[in-house]
Design an enzyme around this catalytic site. Structure first.
Site, PDB file in Angstrom:
ATOM      1  N   ASP A   7     -17.069 -25.277  27.929  1.00 19.68           N
ATOM      2  CA  ASP A   7     -17.669 -25.713  29.195  1.00 19.68           C
ATOM      3  C   ASP A   7     -18.975 -26.436  28.893  1.00 19.68           C
ATOM      4  O   ASP A   7     -19.813 -25.940  28.131  1.00 19.68           O
ATOM      5  CB  ASP A   7     -17.928 -24.505  30.096  1.00 19.68           C
ATOM      6  CG  ASP A   7     -18.416 -24.920  31.468  1.00 19.68           C
ATOM      7  OD1 ASP A   7     -17.633 -25.506  32.219  1.00 19.68           O
ATOM      8  OD2 ASP A   7     -19.598 -24.660  31.778  1.00 19.68           O
ATOM      9  N   LEU A   8     -19.152 -27.627  29.488  1.00 20.72           N
ATOM     10  CA  LEU A   8     -20.391 -28.366  29.289  1.00 20.72           C
ATOM     11  C   LEU A   8     -21.509 -27.729  30.101  1.00 20.72           C
ATOM     12  O   LEU A   8     -21.311 -27.365  31.257  1.00 20.72           O
ATOM     13  CB  LEU A   8     -20.208 -29.832  29.702  1.00 20.72           C
ATOM     14  CG  LEU A   8     -19.085 -30.590  28.987  1.00 20.72           C
ATOM     15  CD1 LEU A   8     -19.102 -32.059  29.408  1.00 20.72           C
ATOM     16  CD2 LEU A   8     -19.189 -30.463  27.477  1.00 20.72           C
TER      17      LEU A   8
ATOM     18  N   ASP B  59     -15.697 -30.442  34.046  1.00 15.54           N
ATOM     19  CA  ASP B  59     -16.346 -30.576  32.745  1.00 15.54           C
ATOM     20  C   ASP B  59     -15.978 -29.419  31.818  1.00 15.54           C
ATOM     21  O   ASP B  59     -16.749 -29.049  30.942  1.00 15.54           O
ATOM     22  CB  ASP B  59     -17.869 -30.648  32.918  1.00 15.54           C
ATOM     23  CG  ASP B  59     -18.441 -29.416  33.612  1.00 15.54           C
ATOM     24  OD1 ASP B  59     -17.651 -28.598  34.121  1.00 15.54           O
ATOM     25  OD2 ASP B  59     -19.683 -29.270  33.653  1.00 15.54           O
TER      26      ASP B  59
END
Length: 224
Positions: free
Chosen positions: A112-113, A155
């Protein structure tokens, strides 16, 4: 006894089986003009190609062309159905299909960004999309052919590791991928952006591995 263009080993087998020659004709896709295959006729008689034998060959060639073209289109549609259009990675449907085929435990990572939303808010979605494409390329570049890289949503990305990958090896690979993702990204305008990422890894049966990897990801983000 003409086997021009045929693999010598295959030609030797054909002669041993009683064939005298082989006639080959390229199969051309009528839509884009590309050569998509080859029609090969194995001949037992000592005859030459004439107008009389060419007509049934042309008919067979048309049928073969239709079959090959339809298979190509079917494969393309299947690929589109399982590909994320923005990044070119596999999508959730491909992930579900991979997990459904799994036997035994699966090792999976969720990436996960961190703080990606401000990129979209400040620089716009075009810049955000460009960043996601770079991240996807770095993710895919750090994996093996047997691993599946997935855009899980927004994202967030997933990695389904090849069968037999143990937790420790998967964790080391996932951390290496995260380091690659966190390297500076040359975005449009021009500008240089840095994006953080968190990762959670789990090894479990296919039915529960995503949930467990999500828990591990939550812990990683909380402790970051």
């Amino acid at each position: 006894q003409d086997f021009a263009g045929i693999d010598p080993g295959l030609a030797a087998q054909a002669r041993a089986a009683g064939f005298k020659s082989a006639w080959s004709t390229p199969i051309i896709d009528q839509v884009d003009g590309q050569v998509v295959g080859c029609l090969v006729v194995w001949v037992r008689l000592s005859i030459e190609r004439t107008i009389g034998v060419d007509e049934p060959l042309r008919h067979s060639l048309r049928l073969a062309g239709l079959v090959v073209a339809e298979e190509r289109r079917r494969h393309a549609l299947h690929r589109l159905a399982e590909t994320d259009p923005l990044t070119g990675l596999a999508n959730r449907a491909a992930l579900d299909r991979r997990l459904a085929r799994a036997s035994g435990s699966v090792t999976l990572a969720l990436v996960d960004l961190d703080d990606f939303k401000p990129v979209n808010d400040r620089y716009g979605h075009d810049t955000g999309d460009a960043v996601l494409r770079v991240v996807a390329a770095r993710l895919r570049g750090g994996l093996r052919a047997v691993d599946l890289a997935v855009r899980f949503g927004g994202d967030e990305f997933a990695i389904v590791f090849g069968e037999g990958t143990d937790y420790a090896d998967a964790l080391a690979t996932a951390r290496r991928v995260v380091r690659a993702i966190e390297a500076p990204i040359a975005a449009p305008d021009p500008m240089i952006l840095s994006i953080g990422a968190s990762v959670g890894v789990a090894t479990a049966p296919a039915a529960t591995v995503v949930q467990l990897a999500d828990r591990a990801l939550y812990e990683a983000k909380r402790n970051r």
